[in-house]
Design an enzyme around this catalytic site. Structure first.
Site, PDB file in Angstrom:
ATOM      1  N   TYR A  10       8.472   8.409  -3.640  1.00  0.00           N
ATOM      2  CA  TYR A  10       7.857   7.595  -2.581  1.00  0.00           C
ATOM      3  C   TYR A  10       6.270   7.327  -3.312  1.00  0.00           C
ATOM      4  O   TYR A  10       5.950   6.172  -3.341  1.00  0.00           O
ATOM      5  CB  TYR A  10       7.579   7.971  -1.258  1.00  0.00           C
ATOM      6  CG  TYR A  10       6.873   7.486  -0.199  1.00  0.00           C
ATOM      7  CD1 TYR A  10       7.066   5.955   0.045  1.00  0.00           C
ATOM      8  CD2 TYR A  10       5.536   7.944   0.315  1.00  0.00           C
ATOM      9  CE1 TYR A  10       6.574   5.373   1.198  1.00  0.00           C
ATOM     10  CE2 TYR A  10       4.866   7.210   1.121  1.00  0.00           C
ATOM     11  CZ  TYR A  10       5.240   5.965   1.630  1.00  0.00           C
ATOM     12  OH  TYR A  10       4.642   5.307   2.632  1.00  0.00           O
ATOM     13  N   ARG A  35       8.421  -3.054  13.725  1.00  0.00           N
ATOM     14  CA  ARG A  35       8.047  -1.937  14.307  1.00  0.00           C
ATOM     15  C   ARG A  35       6.679  -1.544  13.842  1.00  0.00           C
ATOM     16  O   ARG A  35       6.128  -2.243  12.782  1.00  0.00           O
ATOM     17  CB  ARG A  35       9.098  -0.989  14.252  1.00  0.00           C
ATOM     18  CG  ARG A  35      10.665  -1.256  14.431  1.00  0.00           C
ATOM     19  CD  ARG A  35      11.460  -0.143  14.214  1.00  0.00           C
ATOM     20  NE  ARG A  35      12.022  -0.284  12.935  1.00  0.00           N
ATOM     21  CZ  ARG A  35      12.129   0.641  11.920  1.00  0.00           C
ATOM     22  NH1 ARG A  35      11.634   1.928  12.157  1.00  0.00           N
ATOM     23  NH2 ARG A  35      12.683   0.693  10.541  1.00  0.00           N
ATOM     24  N   GLY A  74       8.411  -6.627   7.291  1.00  0.00           N
ATOM     25  CA  GLY A  74       8.595  -5.408   8.126  1.00  0.00           C
ATOM     26  C   GLY A  74       7.765  -5.410   9.144  1.00  0.00           C
ATOM     27  O   GLY A  74       7.108  -4.451   9.585  1.00  0.00           O
TER      28      GLY A  74
HETATM   29  N1  NAP Z   1       3.571   5.690   8.968  1.00  0.00           N
HETATM   30  C1  NAP Z   1       3.040   6.331   7.966  1.00  0.00           C
HETATM   31  O1  NAP Z   1       2.435   7.525   8.115  1.00  0.00           O
HETATM   32  C2  NAP Z   1       2.679   5.749   6.784  1.00  0.00           C
HETATM   33  C3  NAP Z   1       1.664   6.159   5.716  1.00  0.00           C
HETATM   34  C4  NAP Z   1       1.370   5.553   4.588  1.00  0.00           C
HETATM   35  C5  NAP Z   1       1.997   4.243   4.523  1.00  0.00           C
HETATM   36  N2  NAP Z   1       2.862   3.650   5.238  1.00  0.00           N
HETATM   37  C6  NAP Z   1       3.634   2.442   4.732  1.00  0.00           C
HETATM   38  O2  NAP Z   1       3.025   1.465   5.990  1.00  0.00           O
HETATM   39  C7  NAP Z   1       4.412   0.538   5.815  1.00  0.00           C
HETATM   40  C8  NAP Z   1       5.047   0.681   7.098  1.00  0.00           C
HETATM   41  O3  NAP Z   1       5.544   1.939   7.509  1.00  0.00           O
HETATM   42  P1  NAP Z   1       5.753   2.232   8.956  1.00  0.00           P
HETATM   43  O4  NAP Z   1       5.409   3.702   9.375  1.00  0.00           O
HETATM   44  O5  NAP Z   1       5.457   1.045  10.205  1.00  0.00           O
HETATM   45  O6  NAP Z   1       7.410   2.131   8.989  1.00  0.00           O
HETATM   46  P2  NAP Z   1       8.567   1.979  10.260  1.00  0.00           P
HETATM   47  O7  NAP Z   1       7.833   2.200  11.331  1.00  0.00           O
HETATM   48  O8  NAP Z   1       9.512   2.903   9.536  1.00  0.00           O
HETATM   49  O9  NAP Z   1       8.999   0.522   9.925  1.00  0.00           O
HETATM   50  C9  NAP Z   1       9.436   0.023   8.791  1.00  0.00           C
HETATM   51  C10 NAP Z   1       9.344  -1.667   8.584  1.00  0.00           C
HETATM   52  O10 NAP Z   1       9.783  -2.162   7.544  1.00  0.00           O
HETATM   53  C11 NAP Z   1      10.919  -2.789   7.818  1.00  0.00           C
HETATM   54  N3  NAP Z   1      11.804  -2.660   6.456  1.00  0.00           N
HETATM   55  C12 NAP Z   1      12.206  -1.512   5.938  1.00  0.00           C
HETATM   56  N4  NAP Z   1      13.058  -1.940   5.029  1.00  0.00           N
HETATM   57  C13 NAP Z   1      13.176  -3.330   4.821  1.00  0.00           C
HETATM   58  C14 NAP Z   1      13.647  -4.197   3.900  1.00  0.00           C
HETATM   59  N5  NAP Z   1      14.293  -3.929   2.892  1.00  0.00           N
HETATM   60  N6  NAP Z   1      13.524  -5.503   4.126  1.00  0.00           N
HETATM   61  C15 NAP Z   1      12.493  -6.132   4.997  1.00  0.00           C
HETATM   62  N7  NAP Z   1      12.031  -5.072   5.934  1.00  0.00           N
HETATM   63  C16 NAP Z   1      12.123  -3.623   5.750  1.00  0.00           C
HETATM   64  C17 NAP Z   1      11.704  -2.434   8.675  1.00  0.00           C
HETATM   65  O11 NAP Z   1      12.484  -3.308   9.202  1.00  0.00           O
HETATM   66  P3  NAP Z   1      13.663  -3.018  10.623  1.00  0.00           P
HETATM   67  O12 NAP Z   1      13.015  -2.642  11.854  1.00  0.00           O
HETATM   68  O13 NAP Z   1      14.495  -4.224  10.655  1.00  0.00           O
HETATM   69  O14 NAP Z   1      14.458  -1.684   9.952  1.00  0.00           O
HETATM   70  C18 NAP Z   1      10.292  -2.106   9.786  1.00  0.00           C
HETATM   71  O15 NAP Z   1       9.968  -3.255  10.258  1.00  0.00           O
HETATM   72  C19 NAP Z   1       5.181   1.114   4.824  1.00  0.00           C
HETATM   73  O16 NAP Z   1       5.177   0.223   3.526  1.00  0.00           O
HETATM   74  C20 NAP Z   1       5.058   2.600   4.511  1.00  0.00           C
HETATM   75  O17 NAP Z   1       5.281   3.153   3.206  1.00  0.00           O
HETATM   76  C21 NAP Z   1       3.221   4.353   6.219  1.00  0.00           C
END
Ligand code: NAP
Length: 252
Positions: free
Chosen positions: A159, A18, A15
């Protein structure tokens, strides 16, 4: 961090098209690692990540794979290792968060999709890279979980459960893969990415006011924590969850 900390190492970040994954990919490239950038659907963003990684002067590939599908994960690992070499550093970052307005709805379709992406999507790449890491007697793994896996948030039951499973997986696996492989997790608080775009101004203000460090987290904050846990600086740390949330989880 030493700019050549990861020189000669191969890193796979799931992932990484982004958000947090992209920041991790750039940070590891900045410190010398070759980078495999996994994405699911967003090829344009994945290519943008690759351009940013390439600016750091290291090798990289992008690879489309749905992280919850065993065959696709196998192809991701095979392709990474044939093009870049054996994987030394794995960051399981891909994840989804589908929050519910009605906490008791407990939508089973959302549950299954969330568990498949966040839990299976953490296990499968680990399962594929571990035999090689164990054989070569070197491996560093960091799994991205969330404060939702630790705290109590009524709109994050599904989640939060998926992220608690990641924390348990890391803890239980850590002694089995020691001493040559270390595995830890990072629990971000709210981080500025697409995942939180639905938050309105009022909610943001409220969060900042209730965060001891008085701001919303940035993707670089998480990249820094991940880089530390992959580096030699954390050589006596395994099985842990490092909360990076501006101090909110510590509040009563
Ligand atoms: N942002 C927050 O506040 C936050 C807080 C706590 C934890 N997290 C965790 O941090 C991690 C990254 O979050 P983020 O905020 O950067 O999310 P994001 O901006 O929504 O990006 C999600 C990434 O995961 C990829 N992805 C989603 N489903 C997938 C799948 N089935 N197979 C392969 N790739 C997949 C997406 O690929 P595509 O671009 O191709 O869709 C994208 O690269 C996640 O595990 C999230 O739960 C985030």
């Amino acid at each position: 961090m030493n700019a050549s900390e990861f020189k000669g190492k191969v890193a796979l970040i799931t992932g990484a098209s982004r958000g947090i994954g992209r920041a991790i990919a750039i940070e590891l490239a900045k410190n010398g690692a070759s980078i495999s950038i996994n994405y699911n659907s967003n090829i344009k963003s994945a290519k943008e990540t690759q351009n940013l990684v390439n600016e750091m002067g290291t090798k990289s590939i992008i690879f489309k794979a749905n992280i919850s599908k065993e065959k696709e994960v196998k192809r991701l690992i095979e392709s990474t290792e044939s093009k870049l070499g054996p994987i030394d550093l794995l960051v399981t970052n891909a994840g989804i968060a589908k929050l519910s307005k009605n906490p008791l709805e407990l939508d089973y379709k959302v549950w299954k999709e969330t568990m498949a992406t966040n839990v299976d999507g953490t296990l499968l790449p680990i399962k594929e890279v571990l035999p090689g890491m164990m054989k070569r007697k070197f491996g560093r793994i960091v799994c991205i979980t969330s404060v939702a896996g630790i705290g109590m948030r009524p709109n994050m039951i599904t989640y939060g459960t998926s992220k608690a499973a990641v924390i348990a997986l890391v803890r239980n696996l850590s002694s089995a893969v020691a001493p040559h492989v270390r595995i830890n997790s990072v629990a971000p608080g709210l981080i500025e990415t697409d995942m939180i775009e639905s938050l309105d101004k009022k909610a943001r203000k409220n969060i900042v006011e209730n965060t001891p460090l008085q701001r919303i987290g940035q993707t670089q904050d998480i990249a820094n924590t991940v880089s530390y846990l992959l580096s030699e600086k954390s050589d006596f740390t395994t099985g842990q969850t490092l909360v990076t949330d501006g101090g909110r989880v510590c509040l009563p």
